[in-house]
Design an enzyme around this catalytic site. Structure first.
Site, PDB file in Angstrom:
ATOM      1  CG  ASP A   1      23.301 -52.581 -46.012  1.00 30.27           C
ATOM      2  OD1 ASP A   1      23.307 -52.780 -47.239  1.00 30.27           O
ATOM      3  OD2 ASP A   1      22.354 -52.040 -45.413  1.00 30.27           O
ATOM      4  CD  GLU A   2      25.502 -58.733 -44.155  1.00 25.71           C
ATOM      5  OE1 GLU A   2      25.507 -58.378 -45.353  1.00 25.71           O
ATOM      6  OE2 GLU A   2      24.552 -59.347 -43.627  1.00 25.71           O
TER       7      GLU A   2
ATOM      8  CE  LYS B   1      25.168 -58.655 -49.213  1.00 23.37           C
ATOM      9  NZ  LYS B   1      24.844 -57.786 -48.065  1.00 23.37           N
TER      10      LYS B   1
ATOM     11  CE  LYS C   1      37.691 -54.311 -48.487  1.00 21.68           C
ATOM     12  NZ  LYS C   1      38.580 -53.606 -47.615  1.00 21.68           N
TER      13      LYS C   1
ATOM     14  N   GLY D   1      22.305 -52.733 -52.381  1.00 22.67           N
ATOM     15  CA  GLY D   1      23.250 -51.672 -52.735  1.00 22.67           C
ATOM     16  C   GLY D   1      24.616 -52.149 -52.292  1.00 22.67           C
ATOM     17  CG  HIS D   2      26.059 -55.446 -53.228  1.00 16.92           C
ATOM     18  ND1 HIS D   2      26.051 -56.706 -53.762  1.00 16.92           N
ATOM     19  CD2 HIS D   2      25.081 -55.448 -52.273  1.00 16.92           C
ATOM     20  CE1 HIS D   2      25.119 -57.435 -53.162  1.00 16.92           C
ATOM     21  NE2 HIS D   2      24.517 -56.687 -52.270  1.00 16.92           N
TER      22      HIS D   2
ATOM     23  CD  GLN E   1      18.394 -58.422 -50.602  1.00 21.73           C
ATOM     24  OE1 GLN E   1      18.195 -59.468 -51.178  1.00 21.73           O
ATOM     25  NE2 GLN E   1      18.596 -57.298 -51.249  1.00 21.73           N
TER      26      GLN E   1
ATOM     27  CB  ALA F   1      24.501 -48.605 -50.498  1.00 20.19           C
TER      28      ALA F   1
ATOM     29  NE  ARG G   1      15.278 -47.401 -45.843  1.00 24.73           N
ATOM     30  CZ  ARG G   1      14.622 -48.547 -45.802  1.00 24.73           C
ATOM     31  NH1 ARG G   1      13.515 -48.657 -45.104  1.00 24.73           N
ATOM     32  NH2 ARG G   1      15.070 -49.608 -46.468  1.00 24.73           N
TER      33      ARG G   1
ATOM     34  CB  SER H   1      37.316 -55.620 -44.518  1.00 23.53           C
ATOM     35  OG  SER H   1      37.182 -54.368 -45.142  1.00 23.53           O
TER      36      SER H   1
END
Ligand code: GDP
Ligand code: IMO
Ligand code: MG
Length: 428
Positions: A13-14, A16, A18, A40-41, A224, A299, A303, A413
């Site tokens: 969830d960094e 990626k 975007k 989830g991107h 991941q 995403a 959670r 970003s």
């Protein structure tokens, strides 16, 4: 120009999605190489938000080829739902999407097993996404998996299914006291999936190597992150694939000589979703503030994500394992308005300070972060168009990351939107 691997440097969830979307403009092919619909991107374009799970984030651009490689595990129903979702909003999903014949299928029994295993673990559960990822990779490694190509050959498919169900149903009844899977029902469902997906199933290894030969620019989209990698992460609190740069090679069938750069995506702080060690975690108001400001909710599962300070021990590990040639710092805007910022520079363990990420969970559990303080900034970073226009302390913060990790920062970003992106150094 060149071929670039995009890899998460933390626990996923960094941002990626975007960055892949942003860089797709200059790429010809976007290839997803591991994981499944646990990912989830999120991509935000103006007022619209897209969350991609299996399909490369490049799909939002016209005329780019998107590949799902052999290293990915695919739940056909989830993939169909994702395709339909994109078609519904008028996007093109046809010849621009190809799925590897060798990608393994996540069957409904993998999902059932994932959830049963988690429940049985009680307090020690991994906190998986419940998508059947682990059990699907187990079957792949145990040489019992069903591949996408098998869907195209009903007799082969049925034979494999039959042989697997014998064992699965014994586990379901004897171990978990759970309902069994009925072969005809599963077979018929999968044949329906085949009808929808057969045109997409192809030799992605040949396609990608042809494109490489042609001189196309290829973006490899990781899912991941490094600390969730099966070999290099916080095992067993990891996912079941190689999320690190090496996974791009085996996950697509491409040789390492083809890669020009490896770009690591790092949040300006750290998050993690699910169980497992997280040395710089903040279980206080500051952690809460980061979660709310950063919208840190999964995403895929919704959670709440655990939040903490930036961890340079984690990032040094990522630089090394992935051979990073560049970094992208995301969500810098989330740190706007903090008076002071802490950065974890080492782990205190007994009388020693560890600079390298330890392999032992017992050490991770008992170490405490060594924190260094930096001055924050009050100005808004969203909307800033160049590095030199950033607030002075934001420049110092980003500069510190570059200096300490000795890896150049290419992109910063400062918001969800495509436009909220500062190019510091050309990527291609
Ligand atoms: P991925 O799994 O690495 O693609 O990341 P996710 O999409 O799961 O989570 C990243 C979240 O942060 C998404 O909601 C993005 O829209 C959002 N995001 C990405 N970059 C930025 C940024 O620079 N600032 C802010 N505020 N949000 C961002
Ligand atoms: P993206 O690509 C964050 C985590 C789960 C759990 C562990 C194992 O969006 O960055 P799994 O279902 O894979 O067996 O769960 O891995 N996890 C992720 N965390 N981002 C992800 O993907 C993740 N995919 C899996 O929360 O802790
Ligand atoms: Mg994500």
């Amino acid at each position: 120009m060149g071929n670039v691997i995009i890899v998460g440097t933390q626990w996923g969830d960094e941002g990626k999605g975007k960055i892949v979307d942003y860089l797709t403009e200059k790429a010809d092919v976007v290839a997803r190489y591991q994981g499944g619909h646990n990912a989830g991107h999120t991509v935000v374009i103006g007022k619209e938000q897209f969350i991609l799970h299996l399909i490369p984030s490049g799909i939002l651009h016209k005329d780019k080829l998107c590949l799902i490689g052999n290293g990915v595990v695919i739940a056909p129903d989830a993939l169909i739902e994702e395709i339909d979702g994109l078609l519904d909003i008028g996007l093109e999903v046809g010849d621009n999407l190809k799925i590897s014949k060798n990608a393994h299928v996540i069957m409904p029994y993998h999902i059932a097993l994932d959830n049963q295993k988690e429940a049985a673990k009680g307090k020690k559960k991994i906190g998986t996404t419940g998508r059947g990822i682990g059990p699907a990779y187990v079957d792949k490694m145990a040489r019992a998996g069903i591949k996408m190509v098998d869907l195209l050959w009903p007799d082969v498919f049925r034979e494999k299914l039959e042989s697997n169900l014998g064992e699965i149903n014994t586990i379901m009844t004897k171990l978990y006291n759970a309902p069994v899977f009925e072969i005809n029902e599963l077979f018929d469902k999968c044949m329906e999936y085949k009808e929808r997906l057969s045109d997409f199933i192809d030799d992605t290894d040949i396609i990608i190597n042809d494109r490489l030969k042609r001189g196309d620019n290829i973006l490899f989209e990781g899912a991941q992150g490094t600390l969730l990698d099966i070999d290099h992460g916080t095992y067993p609190y990891v996912t079941s694939s190689n999320a690190t740069a090496g996974g791009a090679m085996t996950g697509m069938g491409v040789g390492p000589t083809m890669i020009d750069s490896v770009l690591g995506i790092a949040k300006a702080y750290t998050t993690r979703v699910g169980g497992g060690p997280f040395p710089s975690e903040l279980n206080d108001e500051t952690g809460e503030k980061i979660r709310e400001k950063g919208g840190e909710y999964g995403a895929t599962t919704g959670r709440p994500r655990r939040c903490g300070w930036l961890d340079l021990v984690v990032l040094r590990h990522s630089v090394r394992i992935n051979g990073l040639t560049g970094l992208v710092i995301t969500k810098l805007d989330v740190l706007d308005g903090f008076d002071k910022l802490m950065v974890c520079t080492g782990y205190k363990y007994g009388d020693t300070v560890l600079n390298d990420f330890p392999k032992e969970l017992s050490i991770l559990d008992s170490c405490t972060p060594v924190l260094e303080e930096f001055n924050g900034w009050s100005e808004k970073t969203k909307g800033v168009k160049s590095f030199k226009e950033l607030p002075e302390n934001a420049k110092l913060y980003v500069g510190m990351i570059e200096e300490r990790l000795d890896v150049p920062i290419h992109i910063i970003s400062t918001g969800q939107d495509r436009d909220d992106t500062i190019i510091v150094k050309d990527v291609f």
